[in-house]
Design an enzyme around this catalytic site. Structure first.
Site, PDB file in Angstrom:
ATOM      1  N   GLU A 253       0.879  -1.177   0.000  1.00 15.74           N
ATOM      2  CA  GLU A 253       0.000   0.000   0.000  1.00 15.74           C
ATOM      3  C   GLU A 253       0.909   1.218   0.000  1.00 15.74           C
ATOM      4  O   GLU A 253       1.548   1.513   1.003  1.00 15.74           O
ATOM      5  CB  GLU A 253      -0.900   0.008   1.250  1.00 15.74           C
ATOM      6  CG  GLU A 253      -1.808  -1.195   1.391  1.00 15.74           C
ATOM      7  CD  GLU A 253      -2.886  -1.248   0.327  1.00 15.74           C
ATOM      8  OE1 GLU A 253      -3.056  -0.281  -0.440  1.00 15.74           O
ATOM      9  OE2 GLU A 253      -3.561  -2.287   0.241  1.00 15.74           O
ATOM     10  N   CYS A 287      -2.133   9.048   2.653  1.00 17.09           N
ATOM     11  CA  CYS A 287      -1.930   8.530   1.302  1.00 17.09           C
ATOM     12  C   CYS A 287      -3.174   8.778   0.450  1.00 17.09           C
ATOM     13  O   CYS A 287      -3.100   8.852  -0.757  1.00 17.09           O
ATOM     14  CB  CYS A 287      -1.626   7.037   1.364  1.00 17.09           C
ATOM     15  SG  CYS A 287      -2.865   6.151   2.316  1.00 17.09           S
TER      16      CYS A 287
END
Ligand code: NAD
Length: 480
Positions: A253, A287
């Protein structure tokens, strides 16, 4: 600025959690843990080394022999116990997140509550999941992938750990966790919770240490079958390279530069304040931050006015003060990097709508960045391309819907995208054309059962729900 620093004594963080026991690391290097609100040292963190890491891997390997054979019901019970133990320590976890990371109170509470709930989400997912299926004429058994190495960043410590540990336990895997060295206080609380949950020794191990030491040892080890990593795209690539030799399974990720398309029928009075929140989420260190706002060219003036008004309402300051919604960046390094990005936006000719270089007045002692909005940003500018990881929004304009989609997809990343429109069908049509693992329409809400992960250089694999569980399972076909 009102400060609370006198209440924070310097603490020693000198424990690793290996084979069901708290141990003093063999490693002796000590790094400072710093409060980003005032840059005062609040902890001395002992870094574990390769020897500690090998011990943790050995314990996890040994524990895998029996834990991998455990029943679904037993693992569901483990997940419940993990939830209860984390939830019991919620106040400590929230305090650690505020003090060590600088998260405003609401964010710290929200993200840590979600971290605890993740264990319950996976208890449900496992309960509903068939670990043995019939496919064609075969019996297909979903077996645990093996010993998992977990690496997590500093910007969402408990959540990033829980979203990996929970599916690993659900699948019957054992784990060695290497959290960020900047999250030592949150890690200490989690280690206590993992211990209290009382899983068999070696099922969960925590080794605090540097990425290039502990991380490299885990990544290269032939006894680790899977890596689950959240962090930068740069380190993710390095891990993928190292993992190749032993053909590890990977969930990565990574970063993002998420687009937020405002369609020309959207209600700007709702969409623009939401766009500011979506970009400044978690002090801009997310993010999933919607850092590129893509708006109709003929609505730019109104967008700028509303964006400026929304930023002016933000209360920035010590995250322990009530009502503060924007705290400091996590480190001086991060502060300097964001300053460089703001400088580059100005030098490359973007229009500064609000914010700019330097500290906000009265907040010079910590890593506070002026919440910043740039307009007239073009696709070639650094602030349109790079993940900034701070409260800096770049506004780009389009003439047609097709151009908006093209701008949105003009990035090496593809983690998440946002669309605002008065017409849900139109918004869904646009969403289908966006290269992103998740698209949010007129909302910033989270669905814990939906897959989360990136297209392109935002990563490999998915976390959350059934997609997340499957990443920790290997299908074995038994024929005949
Ligand atoms: P980072 O990549 O520097 O570090 C992440 C973790 O990896 C840390 O624990 C670090 O110590 C470790 N690490 C460093 N070098 C390593 C190595 N050689 N081998 C193994 N592990 C190593 O990231 P960061 O600065 O801690 O976090 C910020 C980044 O994380 C941002 O780029 C952000 O976009 C990304 N992020 C992504 C998501 C997501 O879900 N996609 C979520 C949060 C953060």
């Amino acid at each position: 600025m009102k400060t609370h620093e006198t209440t924070i004594p310097v603490r020693a963080f000198d424990r690793a959690y290996i084979n069901g026991q708290f141990v003093t690391p063999h490693g002796t290097q000590v790094v400072d843990l710093v409060n980003p609100t005032d840059n005062k040292v609040i902890g001395k963190v002992t870094m574990a080394d390769e020897i500690d890491t090998r011990k943790a891997i050995g314990a996890a390997k040994e524990a895998f022999n029996t834990f991998s054979q455990s029943s679904k019901e037993y693992r569901m019970d483990c997940l419940q116990r993990l939830h209860d133990a984390v939830a019991e320590r919620m106040d400590q976890l929230v305090e650690a997140t505020i003090v060590e990371y600088g998260a405003p109170q609401d964010r710290a509470k929200g993200s840590n509550n979600l971290a605890a709930e993740i264990f319950l989400h996976f208890k449900k997912v496992l309960g509903d999941f068939d670990l043995v299926k019939t496919v064609g004429t075969s019996k297909v058994v979903m077996e645990p992938a093996g010993v998992v190495g977990i690496f997590t960043p500093w910007n969402s410590s408990a959540g990033s750990i829980a979203i990996k540990v929970a599916p690993a336990i659900a699948a019957g895997c054992t784990v060695v966790i290497k959290p960020s060295e900047m999250s030592a206080m949150q890690t200490a609380v989690l280690m206590d919770a993992f211990h209290e949950a009382g899983l068999p020794p070696g099922v969960i191990n925590v080794v605090t240490g540097l990425g290039e030491v502990v991380g490299t040892e885990l990544t290269k080890s032939p006894d680790i079958q899977k890596i689950a990593f959240t962090g930068s795209t740069q380190i993710g690539k390095l891990i993928a390279k190292y993992s190749l030799d032993t053909m590890k399974r990977l969930t990565l990720e990574l970063g993002g530069k998420s687009p937020n398309i405002i369609l020309d029928d959207a209600d700007l009075f709702t969409a623009i304040p939401m766009a500011i929140n979506a970009c400044y989420l978690n002090n801009g260190q997310a993010c999933i931050a919607a850092s590129r706002l893509i708006v109709p060219e003929d609505q730019l003036d109104e967008v700028k006015r509303l964006a400026k008004a929304a930023v002016e309402k933000i209360k920035m300051g010590d995250p322990r003060d009530r009502g503060v919604t924007l705290g400091p960046l996590a480190s001086i390094k991060q502060y300097k990097r964001v300053q460089e990005c703001i400088k580059s936006g100005i030098e490359e000719g973007a229009e500064l709508v609000i914010g700019g270089e330097g500290h906000p007045q009265g907040l010079e002692g910590g890593n506070f960045v002026k919440p910043t909005v740039f307009a007239n940003v073009t696709r070639d500018m650094r602030i349109a391309k790079e993940e900034i990881f701070g409260p800096v929004l770049s506004i780009l304009t389009y003439k047609t819907e097709a151009e908006a989609i093209e701008i949105a997809n003009d990035t090496e990343f593809g983690l998440i995208a946002y669309v605002s429109s008065a017409d849900p069908e139109r918004a869904t049509r646009v969403a289908r054309k966006l290269a992103a693992g998740r698209v949010l329409i007129n909302t910033l809400s989270h669905d814990p059962f939906a897959p989360f992960g990136g297209f392109k250089q935002s990563g490999i694999g998915r976390e959350g729900g059934i997609f997340g569980l499957q990443e920790y399972l290997e299908p074995k076909a038994i024929i005949g």
